[in-house]
Structure formats: structure tokens, C-alpha cells
Design a protein around this motif. Sequence first.
Motif, PDB file in Angstrom:
ATOM      1  N   SER A  49       0.939  -1.327  -0.152  1.00 21.28           N
ATOM      2  CA  SER A  49       0.065   0.037   0.096  1.00 21.28           C
ATOM      3  C   SER A  49       0.810   1.369   0.048  1.00 21.28           C
ATOM      4  CB  SER A  49      -0.769  -0.033   1.157  1.00 21.28           C
ATOM      5  OG  SER A  49      -1.742   1.101   1.204  1.00 21.28           O
ATOM      6  N   GLU A  50       0.429   2.245  -0.782  1.00 18.46           N
ATOM      7  CA  GLU A  50       1.053   3.492  -0.992  1.00 18.46           C
ATOM      8  C   GLU A  50       1.030   4.294   0.427  1.00 18.46           C
ATOM      9  OE1 GLU A  50       1.005   7.355  -3.829  1.00 18.46           O
ATOM     10  OE2 GLU A  50       0.858   5.359  -4.865  1.00 18.46           O
ATOM     11  N   ILE A  51       2.084   4.820   1.114  1.00 22.66           N
ATOM     12  CA  ILE A  51       1.862   5.496   2.571  1.00 22.66           C
ATOM     13  C   ILE A  51       0.816   6.578   2.454  1.00 22.66           C
ATOM     14  CG2 ILE A  51       3.171   6.801   4.206  1.00 22.66           C
ATOM     15  CD1 ILE A  51       5.817   5.428   3.167  1.00 22.66           C
ATOM     16  N   GLY A  52      -0.095   6.504   3.385  1.00 24.75           N
ATOM     17  CA  GLY A  52      -1.139   7.767   3.651  1.00 24.75           C
ATOM     18  C   GLY A  52      -2.190   7.782   2.686  1.00 24.75           C
ATOM     19  N   LYS A  53      -2.154   6.865   1.540  1.00 23.85           N
ATOM     20  CA  LYS A  53      -3.271   6.876   0.491  1.00 23.85           C
ATOM     21  C   LYS A  53      -4.499   6.026   0.802  1.00 23.85           C
ATOM     22  CE  LYS A  53      -1.083   9.818  -2.339  1.00 23.85           C
ATOM     23  NZ  LYS A  53      -0.779   9.521  -3.738  1.00 23.85           N
ATOM     24  N   ASN A  54      -4.242   4.874   1.454  1.00 25.68           N
ATOM     25  CA  ASN A  54      -5.331   3.908   1.833  1.00 25.68           C
ATOM     26  C   ASN A  54      -5.798   3.745   3.101  1.00 25.68           C
ATOM     27  OD1 ASN A  54      -4.988   3.519  -1.168  1.00 25.68           O
ATOM     28  ND2 ASN A  54      -3.174   2.475  -0.641  1.00 25.68           N
ATOM     29  N   LEU A  55      -6.717   2.840   3.152  1.00 23.91           N
ATOM     30  CA  LEU A  55      -7.385   2.667   4.497  1.00 23.91           C
ATOM     31  C   LEU A  55      -6.737   1.234   4.866  1.00 23.91           C
ATOM     32  CD1 LEU A  55      -9.199   3.321   6.937  1.00 23.91           C
ATOM     33  CD2 LEU A  55     -11.147   2.159   5.609  1.00 23.91           C
ATOM     34  N   ILE A  56      -5.987   1.378   6.146  1.00 24.63           N
ATOM     35  CA  ILE A  56      -5.384   0.059   6.681  1.00 24.63           C
ATOM     36  C   ILE A  56      -5.981  -0.188   8.070  1.00 24.63           C
ATOM     37  CG2 ILE A  56      -3.210  -0.989   7.130  1.00 24.63           C
ATOM     38  CD1 ILE A  56      -1.805   0.698   5.167  1.00 24.63           C
ATOM     39  N   MET A  57      -6.773  -1.011   8.393  1.00 23.15           N
ATOM     40  CA  MET A  57      -7.447  -1.170   9.624  1.00 23.15           C
ATOM     41  C   MET A  57      -7.430  -2.485  10.158  1.00 23.15           C
ATOM     42  SD  MET A  57     -11.167  -0.217   8.735  1.00 23.15           S
ATOM     43  CE  MET A  57     -12.043  -0.808  10.193  1.00 23.15           C
ATOM     44  N   SER A  58      -7.772  -2.585  11.316  1.00 20.26           N
ATOM     45  CA  SER A  58      -7.882  -4.038  12.109  1.00 20.26           C
ATOM     46  C   SER A  58      -9.093  -3.657  13.133  1.00 20.26           C
ATOM     47  CB  SER A  58      -6.674  -4.533  12.761  1.00 20.26           C
ATOM     48  OG  SER A  58      -5.772  -4.881  11.569  1.00 20.26           O
ATOM     49  N   ILE A  59      -9.690  -4.655  13.355  1.00 19.89           N
ATOM     50  CA  ILE A  59     -10.921  -4.212  14.328  1.00 19.89           C
ATOM     51  C   ILE A  59     -11.100  -5.598  15.201  1.00 19.89           C
ATOM     52  CG2 ILE A  59     -12.513  -4.685  12.528  1.00 19.89           C
ATOM     53  CD1 ILE A  59     -14.656  -2.913  14.484  1.00 19.89           C
ATOM     54  N   LEU A 132      -7.874  -1.440   2.324  1.00 17.87           N
ATOM     55  CA  LEU A 132      -8.961  -0.957   1.058  1.00 17.87           C
ATOM     56  C   LEU A 132      -8.179   0.378   0.303  1.00 17.87           C
ATOM     57  CD1 LEU A 132     -11.877  -0.624   0.073  1.00 17.87           C
ATOM     58  CD2 LEU A 132     -12.490   1.286   1.589  1.00 17.87           C
ATOM     59  N   ASN A 133      -8.072   0.043  -0.999  1.00 18.75           N
ATOM     60  CA  ASN A 133      -7.309   1.179  -1.654  1.00 18.75           C
ATOM     61  C   ASN A 133      -8.192   2.316  -2.107  1.00 18.75           C
ATOM     62  OD1 ASN A 133      -5.211  -0.749  -2.216  1.00 18.75           O
ATOM     63  ND2 ASN A 133      -5.904  -1.470  -4.058  1.00 18.75           N
ATOM     64  N   VAL A 134      -7.841   3.425  -1.587  1.00 21.37           N
ATOM     65  CA  VAL A 134      -8.969   4.450  -1.446  1.00 21.37           C
ATOM     66  C   VAL A 134      -8.228   5.609  -2.508  1.00 21.37           C
ATOM     67  CG1 VAL A 134      -9.879   6.519  -0.110  1.00 21.37           C
ATOM     68  CG2 VAL A 134      -9.456   4.184   1.002  1.00 21.37           C
ATOM     69  N   ASN A 135      -7.147   6.553  -2.206  1.00 21.88           N
ATOM     70  CA  ASN A 135      -6.757   7.717  -3.269  1.00 21.88           C
ATOM     71  C   ASN A 135      -5.625   7.190  -3.706  1.00 21.88           C
ATOM     72  OD1 ASN A 135      -8.902   9.121  -1.993  1.00 21.88           O
ATOM     73  ND2 ASN A 135      -7.801   9.588  -0.303  1.00 21.88           N
ATOM     74  N   ASP A 153     -12.698   8.844  -9.970  1.00 22.18           N
ATOM     75  CA  ASP A 153     -12.107  10.027 -10.246  1.00 22.18           C
ATOM     76  C   ASP A 153     -12.353  11.051  -9.224  1.00 22.18           C
ATOM     77  OD1 ASP A 153     -10.551  11.430 -11.895  1.00 22.18           O
ATOM     78  OD2 ASP A 153     -11.788  12.431 -12.948  1.00 22.18           O
ATOM     79  N   LYS A 154     -12.606  10.491  -8.162  1.00 27.21           N
ATOM     80  CA  LYS A 154     -12.758  11.453  -6.622  1.00 27.21           C
ATOM     81  C   LYS A 154     -11.633  10.836  -5.633  1.00 27.21           C
ATOM     82  CE  LYS A 154     -16.947  10.400  -6.071  1.00 27.21           C
ATOM     83  NZ  LYS A 154     -18.356  10.709  -5.653  1.00 27.21           N
ATOM     84  N   ASN A 155     -11.444  11.839  -4.881  1.00 29.10           N
ATOM     85  CA  ASN A 155     -10.747  11.533  -3.560  1.00 29.10           C
ATOM     86  C   ASN A 155     -11.723  11.180  -2.221  1.00 29.10           C
ATOM     87  OD1 ASN A 155      -8.240  11.499  -4.672  1.00 29.10           O
ATOM     88  ND2 ASN A 155      -7.400  13.368  -3.680  1.00 29.10           N
ATOM     89  N   PHE A 156     -11.545  10.498  -1.361  1.00 31.15           N
ATOM     90  CA  PHE A 156     -12.160  10.030  -0.400  1.00 31.15           C
ATOM     91  C   PHE A 156     -11.692  10.508   1.067  1.00 31.15           C
ATOM     92  CE2 PHE A 156     -13.572   7.922  -3.888  1.00 31.15           C
ATOM     93  CZ  PHE A 156     -15.205   7.764  -3.866  1.00 31.15           C
ATOM     94  N   GLY A 159     -11.204   8.654   7.071  1.00 31.49           N
ATOM     95  CA  GLY A 159     -11.527   8.633   8.392  1.00 31.49           C
ATOM     96  C   GLY A 159     -13.119   8.223   8.456  1.00 31.49           C
ATOM     97  N   ASN A 160     -13.821   8.974   7.468  1.00 37.46           N
ATOM     98  CA  ASN A 160     -15.512   8.591   7.423  1.00 37.46           C
ATOM     99  C   ASN A 160     -15.489   7.354   6.820  1.00 37.46           C
ATOM    100  OD1 ASN A 160     -15.722  11.354   8.108  1.00 37.46           O
ATOM    101  ND2 ASN A 160     -15.788  12.246   6.129  1.00 37.46           N
ATOM    102  N   LEU A 161     -14.739   6.821   5.974  1.00 31.96           N
ATOM    103  CA  LEU A 161     -14.959   5.484   5.507  1.00 31.96           C
ATOM    104  C   LEU A 161     -14.917   4.496   6.870  1.00 31.96           C
ATOM    105  CD1 LEU A 161     -12.891   5.642   2.139  1.00 31.96           C
ATOM    106  CD2 LEU A 161     -15.571   5.166   2.298  1.00 31.96           C
ATOM    107  N   LEU A 162     -13.939   4.568   7.797  1.00 30.77           N
ATOM    108  CA  LEU A 162     -13.521   3.677   8.682  1.00 30.77           C
ATOM    109  C   LEU A 162     -14.824   3.734   9.507  1.00 30.77           C
ATOM    110  CD1 LEU A 162     -10.185   3.557  10.965  1.00 30.77           C
ATOM    111  CD2 LEU A 162     -12.352   3.652  11.914  1.00 30.77           C
ATOM    112  N   ILE A 163     -15.296   4.999   9.785  1.00 32.40           N
ATOM    113  CA  ILE A 163     -16.309   5.361  10.926  1.00 32.40           C
ATOM    114  C   ILE A 163     -17.418   4.364  10.185  1.00 32.40           C
ATOM    115  CG2 ILE A 163     -18.109   6.584  12.021  1.00 32.40           C
ATOM    116  CD1 ILE A 163     -15.690   8.536  12.060  1.00 32.40           C
ATOM    117  N   ASP A 164     -17.829   4.608   8.968  1.00 29.81           N
ATOM    118  CA  ASP A 164     -19.026   4.017   8.409  1.00 29.81           C
ATOM    119  C   ASP A 164     -19.004   2.468   8.313  1.00 29.81           C
ATOM    120  OD1 ASP A 164     -20.043   6.574   8.065  1.00 29.81           O
ATOM    121  OD2 ASP A 164     -19.516   6.699   5.991  1.00 29.81           O
ATOM    122  N   ILE A 165     -17.797   1.840   8.194  1.00 27.35           N
ATOM    123  CA  ILE A 165     -17.376   0.519   8.010  1.00 27.35           C
ATOM    124  C   ILE A 165     -17.750  -0.131   9.429  1.00 27.35           C
ATOM    125  CG2 ILE A 165     -15.746  -1.254   7.436  1.00 27.35           C
ATOM    126  CD1 ILE A 165     -14.648   0.400   5.284  1.00 27.35           C
TER     127      ILE A 165
END
Length: 242
Positions: A49-59, A132-135, A153-156, A159-165
Motif C-alpha cells: 500500500s502507498e503510504i498515506g493513501k489507503n485505509l489500513i485497519m484492524s478491528i 482498502l485502496n482509497v486514494n 475520479d474522486k478523492n475520499f 476517516g469517514n470510511l472507517l467510521i461507516d465501515i
Amino acid sequence: MQLIKLDAIDSTNDFLKAMAANSDTSNFTVVTAENQTKGKGQMGAVWNSEIGKNLIMSILIKKVLSNITDVFDLNIVVALSVIDVLKKQEIPDLSIKWPNDIMSANKKIGGILIENSIKSDGSIYSVAGLGLNVNQTNFENLPKASSLAVVTDKNFDKGNLLIDIVASMKMNIEKLKENKTALWQEYESELFRKEMPTVFENQNAGRFMGIIKGVSKSGRLQVLMENDQLKDFEIKQIQMLY
């Protein structure tokens, strides 16, 4: 929800597993990182994953599984939760490539790895990792990978994606308790290339044609073979070619 944000870590799954093993970590604790140096996928694959661009999370998920034979229930919960959130973001052509890759058309935009542990009292806790590949927009030498930014063709906002997931996971866990059959049916309806003739490769590099019909209760892929027999496969036994 307890949220732990890290700049860099070898693996958010490993970090959270260590926390859960050594302390009374609260249910739905989330660890996220801007950079993961040893990200893991299914069967030991590496997740880059490219640094800072994607959502990397564990729950951390506790008090859901009562029997280790039901572990695939959690795969279904997590995969559908991601799909639900991405549908609201109008990500096109979403599906789940068995067991739990997230696809947009024929490109992988996310991957899930769930690791389960049994405590001495017999209780089961799980750590669900999501990449999750985001930006990220550069996928050189990764012809089957894409991202939310590329397909829309948009940026996301990650943090909002994480909360929603996480919120979606909690809702789907309740659905699992109320009507497991319905949740399984929903998962199967989202399967990548279901009911489509597909080429597979087995462990011996032999290729064959089959049609995905569903998933067994133990999480095996059910494929209708050319001789009209329905056969179950574990993840290490089969690879889909597309």
C-alpha cells in the motif's frame, strides 16, 4: 469505539492481536496505520500500500462466534459491511471475490484477512484486517488492482470510511444474530462471477472450467463442474483465472 492511530507498523492485525491477548481490550477496538510494512493477505500473500493513501485497519470483534466451525459467518459480516458502505459511495460494479476480496468490475480494490483465537475459557475473539485502496492511483505492475479514486475520479475521506465501515459491521452482526440465512444469501448474491463459466487452476496447475454456485457452511467455494457434479474447494485448492 476505541481508535488507535499509528503512523507506521509492521501489521495492524499483529498489533491488535497482541493487545487483545495481553489486556482486556474493549470490543470493536480499531487500529489504523498510514503505513504498514508487513501487510498480510490470504495464504501469506503480501499486501502493498502507498503510504498515506489507503485505509489500513484492524478491528477486534468479540462475543460473536460461539463455535469455531462458524468462523465463515464473520467473513460474511465483514465483507458485506464493506460492500454496503461502498455502495453508498456509488462505487461501480461491486462484488466479493471468494472468500473476501472486494472488487469493482474485475479489479481488486480491497482485501480482508480475519484471524481467530480461542481463549482458555473457550471464548473466541477475532481480528478483522481490511486493506482498502482509497486514494492511491499508481498501480504499476499490479494490473488487477484499482482504488476508489481510480474508479470514480474522486478523492475520499479515509476517516469517514472507517467510521461507516465499523458502524456497518455492528449492524450486520445484529443481522447475523437475527437471521443468519438471509445474511448468507446476501453474501452469495454478491459473489464475483457467480453463475458464470469461469476458468480455475488447481494445485497442480491443471486448468478446468466451472460455474460458481455458492459457498458451503464451512466457507468452501461450491463449483459446478463440467460433469455436472457440485464440488467444494478450500482456498488453497483452487485459483480463479479471470
